[in-house]
Design an enzyme around this catalytic site. Sequence first.
Site, PDB file in Angstrom:
ATOM      1  N   SER A 169       0.733  -1.303   0.225  1.00  0.00           N
ATOM      2  CA  SER A 169       0.006   0.007  -0.087  1.00  0.00           C
ATOM      3  C   SER A 169       0.870   1.195  -0.040  1.00  0.00           C
ATOM      4  CB  SER A 169      -0.824  -0.023   1.198  1.00  0.00           C
ATOM      5  OG  SER A 169      -2.059   0.709   1.149  1.00  0.00           O
ATOM      6  N   HIS A 192      -7.445  -6.226   0.784  1.00  0.00           N
ATOM      7  CA  HIS A 192      -6.239  -5.148   0.681  1.00  0.00           C
ATOM      8  C   HIS A 192      -4.996  -5.725   1.501  1.00  0.00           C
ATOM      9  CE1 HIS A 192      -4.009  -1.587  -0.149  1.00  0.00           C
ATOM     10  NE2 HIS A 192      -4.159  -1.202   1.071  1.00  0.00           N
TER      11      HIS A 192
END
Length: 257
Positions: A85, A235
């Site tokens: 990320s 995620h």
Amino acid sequence: MKLHSNIIGEGKPFLILHGFLGMGDNWKTLAKKFADEGYQVHLIDQRNHGRSPHTEEFSYKLMAEDIQEYCKTHNLEEIILLGHSMGGKTAMKVAVMFPELLKELIIVDIAPKYYPPHHQTILEGLTMLSDSELTSRGEADEKLQEYIEEWGVRQFLLKNLYWKEKNKLALRMNLPVLKEKIENVGIALEENEIYPKQTLFINGEKSGYIKEEDRDLINKHFPKSNLATIKGAGHWVHAEKMDEFYEIVIGYLKNLA
């Protein structure tokens, strides 16, 4: 900038960069597994996160320079760099600014595109915690539940709590600056920034951070890239499907050795 890190194992240098509002210790379980395979794993807290210094400035250029400085300080060359990320964005910036530092690059669930700010509710919840007189982690979790339903996300965020003094909990990250500079978290790589060496992208099937239409942009900036998708993962692909994630990374590194 003297970044804080936790170094596990001996062998080839393997640096891991956490995501927004995280810290290196989020990766400790995987780090031990990588260390068992002959890697020296550096779990780094990026600036304004974890135990690393707080500064007024926050940009990917600065965070890439922090990593270059870290490598100089620790005499690291030909590093394996993995970022998730926000950490993936930092890793991309390191790759285009200091390609000579890298042996391998692994980017987890992020593309080189622009992402609009989307952490507002989380930041509101953390601000509420920061303004509260917290005396227990249970109390903090209860309060945070008003903002964030997902238990796993709350536990990830609550790892930032520490005992500032007796009976007083506080957050490790530099919340005021992260809120002020939130726009910087989503910025794209610049048009002309290209990393010509091998790169592995890993994404979660259910995540939505890397879409099918992002493939062309990824290939433009990283022409020698491959994308591995982990089914059923969101995620936090490395936490949700840890064994599959580990096998993909180790398999990739062993094939290139």
